[in-house]
Design a protein around this motif. Structure first.
Motif, mmCIF file in Angstrom:
data_model
loop_
_atom_site.group_PDB
_atom_site.id
_atom_site.type_symbol
_atom_site.label_atom_id
_atom_site.label_comp_id
_atom_site.label_asym_id
_atom_site.label_seq_id
_atom_site.Cartn_x
_atom_site.Cartn_y
_atom_site.Cartn_z
ATOM 1 N N ILE A 1 18.746 57.432 -8.496
ATOM 2 C CA ILE A 1 17.819 56.284 -8.056
ATOM 3 C C ILE A 1 17.784 55.394 -9.345
ATOM 4 O O ILE A 1 18.146 54.220 -9.303
ATOM 5 N N GLN B 1 29.559 53.996 -8.509
ATOM 6 C CA GLN B 1 28.443 53.949 -7.540
ATOM 7 C C GLN B 1 28.553 54.652 -6.423
ATOM 8 O O GLN B 1 27.611 55.112 -5.813
ATOM 9 N N GLN B 2 29.593 55.121 -6.070
ATOM 10 C CA GLN B 2 29.883 56.008 -4.852
ATOM 11 C C GLN B 2 29.101 57.229 -5.147
ATOM 12 O O GLN B 2 28.629 58.121 -4.337
ATOM 13 N N SER C 1 25.425 57.176 -5.250
ATOM 14 C CA SER C 1 24.703 56.928 -3.865
ATOM 15 C C SER C 1 24.850 58.340 -3.150
ATOM 16 O O SER C 1 23.968 58.416 -2.107
ATOM 17 N N GLN C 2 25.527 59.293 -3.438
ATOM 18 C CA GLN C 2 25.573 60.641 -2.780
ATOM 19 C C GLN C 2 25.125 61.817 -3.835
ATOM 20 O O GLN C 2 24.874 63.039 -3.334
ATOM 21 N N GLN D 1 21.172 53.780 -10.576
ATOM 22 C CA GLN D 1 21.644 52.854 -9.681
ATOM 23 C C GLN D 1 20.769 51.511 -9.760
ATOM 24 O O GLN D 1 21.308 50.434 -9.820
ATOM 25 N N ASN D 2 19.333 51.662 -9.573
ATOM 26 C CA ASN D 2 18.480 50.225 -9.598
ATOM 27 C C ASN D 2 18.316 49.978 -11.111
ATOM 28 O O ASN D 2 17.881 48.834 -11.132
#
Length: 381
Positions: free
Chosen positions: A323, A311-312, A315-316, A326-327
């Motif tokens: 996106i 996730q880290q 996120s970057q 993640q979603n």
């Protein structure tokens, strides 16, 4: 046509499925034809000697002049020839497109130089004449390729209908959508076009007795996904993990030169996801949805520490895919796993990618108006 060192093709004879392959070494050529029952017919083509091998038995000589063997060999050779010609048409057309691009570049360069011809030094004038000569060579090469393509198309028989390559490219671009098309790498655009071209050619050659094998078209769709998703994801993830605890995550050891597959990604995204049942993929016709889909689970769920590192990274990560992953991680895992299963089906010489399976793969990758594909999910918002 002379066959490459090794060629494989699927065909149907007397309503039975066979796979023929030919191996060329110097002047020696050996044809092999086998079916799912394990019967193997090998033919030394120059010597016209045939041997039949049954499961658990030693090879026995057969008379190739007998109608059954004669027609079987002829059908196997015809399938190999059609596949080779089809592949040549795709390769020649791609080469032609590349040469057209080179000609456009050279033409632009010459046009710019012509505007300033009087101002050029002798060295620049020599460069100008060299460009003109290169342009003439490219145009001659393109003309030769066009002539060869036309000849191959005529050899494919009456079932091969002509089509406009430029119109087909526009069709592929329209199917994907401009918002997605211009995000794709040039090689991926070429793979999508090649997939559509294989599809058009196979549909033109459709036989009432032999279902077409869409493996080549399916592989080209899969190549685009591997390039856009797998290479980008694992390459950047490796660089990130090297600075964050070491290049191992979810039981996978990453490396700078390691080859990654579609099947490696789903278990990093979710613990379970919607998948295709292997048993359903053996059918030449579509199966009911209840029989087609099942649930796949990761062999070993990711630890919370690995999940946090992923996730880290996402996120970057400066990639539109981040996106979506993640979603919609479970949806992404389902898309990629299903594409992987169909891709593997297309890649194995022993299996056939039937039309309904190719259409499902195309839907997963490219989508349609009411259902976005993988590329729309990543690039289309």
């Amino acid at each position: 046509l002379p066959f490459p060192s090794q060629t494989t093709a699927e065909f149907y004879y007397s309503k039975r499925r066979y796979i023929s392959s030919i191996i060329t070494s110097g002047r020696s050529r050996e044809l092999s034809i086998h079916n799912p029952d394990g019967h193997l017919l090998t033919v030394q083509l120059p010597e016209r000697q045939g041997f039949l091998t049954m499961p658990g038995q030693s090879p026995q000589p057969v008379d190739l002049s007998e109608a059954h063997y004669f027609n079987l060999v002829r059908a196997g050779l015809s399938a190999l020839e059609v596949k080779q010609k089809t592949q040549l048409l795709v390769e020649k057309d791609e080469l032609l497109a590349d040469k057209n691009s080179q000609i456009e570049t050279l033409t632009c360069q010459i046009a710019l130089l012509e505007e300033k011809l009087n101002q050029l030094s002798s060295e620049q004038q020599q460069q100008f004449h060299a460009l003109q000569a290169a342009l003439q060579q490219q145009e001659a090469a393109v003309h030769a390729q066009e002539t060869h393509i036309a000849k191959l198309q005529s050899q494919l028989g009456q079932g091969a209908v002509p089509f406009d390559p430029q119109a087909l490219r526009q069709e592929v671009r329209a199917a994907v959508g401009d918002a997605v098309w211009f995000c794709l790498q040039a090689k991926s655009q070429k793979d999508l076009y090649a997939a559509y071209k294989h599809q058009v050619m196979l549909q033109a050659e459709k036989s009432a007795t032999s279902p077409a094998d869409f493996s080549e078209a399916g592989l080209r769709l899969s190549f685009a996904v591997e390039r856009e998703v797998i290479q980008s994801f694992f390459g950047d993830l490796y660089q990130f993990l090297c600075t964050e605890g070491g290049p191992e995550i979810g039981g996978l050891q990453l490396g700078s030169q390691k080859k990654y597959t579609l099947g490696m990604l789903p278990s990093l995204l979710a613990d379970q996801w919607r998948s295709l049942k292997i048993s359903a993929l053996n059918h030449p016709v579509p199966v009911p949805e209840a029989s087609l889909y099942g649930t796949s689970r990761a062999n070993s769920p990711m630890s919370q520490g690995d999940r946090d590192r992923l996730q880290q990274f996402l996120s970057q990560w400066e990639n539109p895919m981040a996106i979506w992953l993640q979603n919609q991680p479970t949806e992404a895992a389902a898309y990629i796993d299903q594409i992987a299963k169909l891709r593997n089906l297309a890649a194995h010489a022993e299996s056939c990618l039937y039309q309904w399976q190719y259409e499902l793969l195309q839907l997963l990758v490219i989508g349609q108006a009411e259902q976005p594909g993988l590329f729309q999910s990543i690039y289309g918002g």
